[in-house]
Enzyme design. Structure first.
Site, mmCIF file in Angstrom:
data_model
loop_
_atom_site.group_PDB
_atom_site.id
_atom_site.type_symbol
_atom_site.label_atom_id
_atom_site.label_comp_id
_atom_site.label_asym_id
_atom_site.label_seq_id
_atom_site.Cartn_x
_atom_site.Cartn_y
_atom_site.Cartn_z
ATOM 1 N N LYS A 17 64.724 -28.793 115.678
ATOM 2 C CA LYS A 17 64.092 -28.119 114.521
ATOM 3 C C LYS A 17 63.029 -29.023 113.917
ATOM 4 O O LYS A 17 63.018 -30.247 114.109
ATOM 5 C CB LYS A 17 65.137 -27.783 113.447
ATOM 6 C CG LYS A 17 65.928 -28.983 112.861
ATOM 7 C CD LYS A 17 65.288 -29.697 111.698
ATOM 8 C CE LYS A 17 66.150 -30.846 111.168
ATOM 9 N NZ LYS A 17 65.456 -31.799 110.326
ATOM 10 N N ASP A 143 72.608 -30.037 108.502
ATOM 11 C CA ASP A 143 71.637 -29.328 109.343
ATOM 12 C C ASP A 143 72.298 -28.419 110.383
ATOM 13 O O ASP A 143 71.608 -27.658 111.061
ATOM 14 C CB ASP A 143 70.752 -30.333 110.106
ATOM 15 C CG ASP A 143 69.696 -30.953 109.208
ATOM 16 O OD1 ASP A 143 69.418 -30.395 108.127
ATOM 17 O OD2 ASP A 143 69.145 -32.007 109.599
HETATM 18 O O1 C5P Z 1 74.927 -33.957 106.340
HETATM 19 P P1 C5P Z 1 74.571 -35.103 107.233
HETATM 20 O O2 C5P Z 1 75.779 -35.812 107.759
HETATM 21 O O3 C5P Z 1 73.599 -34.760 108.288
HETATM 22 O O4 C5P Z 1 73.811 -36.142 106.276
HETATM 23 C C1 C5P Z 1 73.533 -37.476 106.666
HETATM 24 C C2 C5P Z 1 73.231 -38.288 105.419
HETATM 25 O O5 C5P Z 1 72.018 -37.829 104.822
HETATM 26 C C3 C5P Z 1 74.278 -38.152 104.319
HETATM 27 O O6 C5P Z 1 75.284 -39.113 104.490
HETATM 28 C C4 C5P Z 1 73.459 -38.394 103.072
HETATM 29 O O7 C5P Z 1 73.257 -39.774 102.860
HETATM 30 C C5 C5P Z 1 72.105 -37.800 103.408
HETATM 31 N N1 C5P Z 1 71.942 -36.415 102.940
HETATM 32 C C6 C5P Z 1 71.862 -36.154 101.578
HETATM 33 N N2 C5P Z 1 71.698 -34.867 101.150
HETATM 34 C C7 C5P Z 1 71.577 -33.857 102.035
HETATM 35 C C8 C5P Z 1 71.634 -34.105 103.427
HETATM 36 C C9 C5P Z 1 71.816 -35.402 103.832
HETATM 37 O O8 C5P Z 1 71.941 -37.062 100.756
HETATM 38 N N3 C5P Z 1 71.390 -32.625 101.595
#
Ligand code: C5P
Length: 303
Positions: A17, A143
């Site tokens: 994406k 995501d």
């Molecule tokens: O959700 P995911 O595990 O992909 O997110 C990775 C990191 O990105 C999280 O640990 C966080 O630090 C940051 N993040 C965030 N807010 C979001 C998505 C990601 O702070 N909406």
């Protein structure tokens, strides 16, 4: 997501994406950030091959050394989540053939997780609806839900995990040049830098989000006016990412010098994409850009 069942294995294309707009609204008490984003699914993909295994064994095979082959892999977690939820005594071998650059802001790991959920729904005959798969997807990462939804363009709100298809763009297709600097970017670090740049703990959302406007973006994309599109492309993680990794700005500048009109960093970076008017233009650009040995270059279109 394309599913190809040829017993006893199942082959899935796991697409990448881009984020055409990404507005971080505030840091939440749980440490995540509320955001508004526009996703575009593109034709760059990893191949996922699922094979049934006896018992509860989950085995990961990947041709790329930076992808973990243990329980920390999101694809592993997807299978484990379904096993636990439905108390299944079934196992799976998950082979991942990587093309999406790892840690690039193009959602490779999240897409793989979604592909495993979708694939195991078939392989393990779970008969889950898309809405049920989306609930599992949220638990795996912000995501992941986008990749469960079968849409070329979608908005993401909340953590980026509440998806709505942008129907007005469902037939629109664009060519892209993708440039990925060979650096390792930490997503949590980029969000931390965003906190610093935005007076640390903004725990209440802004009422309006400057730069985020799906209607204007949609209208510019439909007109195929890349100057207009460029004015509506927006990612407010870009400033934080460029402060930490200045090479991202060098990529943006280079694309501009080569005449690309619409340029943006995707997700938390470091990949930078240009929207171009034809495949030919993307190919010509890729020939010029391939001289840069510290950058990986790809061509992709909307899918
Ligand atoms: O959700 P995911 O595990 O992909 O997110 C990775 C990191 O990105 C999280 O640990 C966080 O630090 C940051 N993040 C965030 N807010 C979001 C998505 C990601 O702070 N909406």
């Amino acid at each position: 997501m394309n599913l190809l069942v040829s017993k006893p294995c199942l082959v899935i294309n796991s697409y990448a994406k881009l984020n055409l707009q990404l507005a971080v609204l505030c840091r939440r008490p749980d440490g995540y950030h509320d955001l508004e984003t526009v996703f575009e699914r593109i034709s760059l993909y990893d191949k996922i091959i699922l094979k049934s295994l006896p018992n509860k064994k989950i085995k990961i095979i990947c041709d790329y050394p930076r992808v973990p082959d243990n329980s920390s892999n999101l694809a592993y977690k997807s299978a484990k989540l379904l096993q636990d939820e439905f108390n299944l005594n079934k196992g799976v071998q998950i082979e991942i053939i990587k093309s999406i650059p790892v840690g690039s802001g193009m959602g490779g790991g999240s897409s793989n997780a979604a592909a495993v959920l979708t694939g195991l729904n078939t392989l393990w005959m779970l008969k889950l609806k898309q809405s049920q798969l989306a609930v599992f997807a949220k638990q795996l990462g912000s995501d992941v839900p986008f990749f469960i939804h079968n849409t070329a363009f979608g908005t993401g709100t909340g953590r980026g995990d509440q998806i709505a298809a942008i129907k007005a763009l469902s037939k629109q297709r664009f060519w892209h040049i993708l440039v990925v600097p060979r650096i390792k970017v930490s997503t949590p670090l980029i969000y931390k830098k965003w906190d610093e740049l935005n007076n640390s703990v903004r725990e209440t959302p802004r009422l309006t989000t400057p730069g985020y406007n799906v209607k204007i973006l949609t209208s510019a994309l439909k007109k195929k006016d890349l100057f207009l599109v460029n004015n509506t492309l927006f990612n407010n993680l870009e400033e934080a990412a460029i402060k930490l990794y200045p090479c991202i700005n060098r990529v943006k500048k280079k694309l501009g010098e080569l005449g690309v009109k619409a340029i943006l960093m995707s997700g938390s970076g470091p990949s930078v994409f240009g929207i171009v008017s034809s495949r030919k233009e993307a190919v010509n650009l890729s020939v010029k850009l391939k001289k840069e040995q510290f950058w990986r270059i790809f061509i992709a279109r909307t899918l």
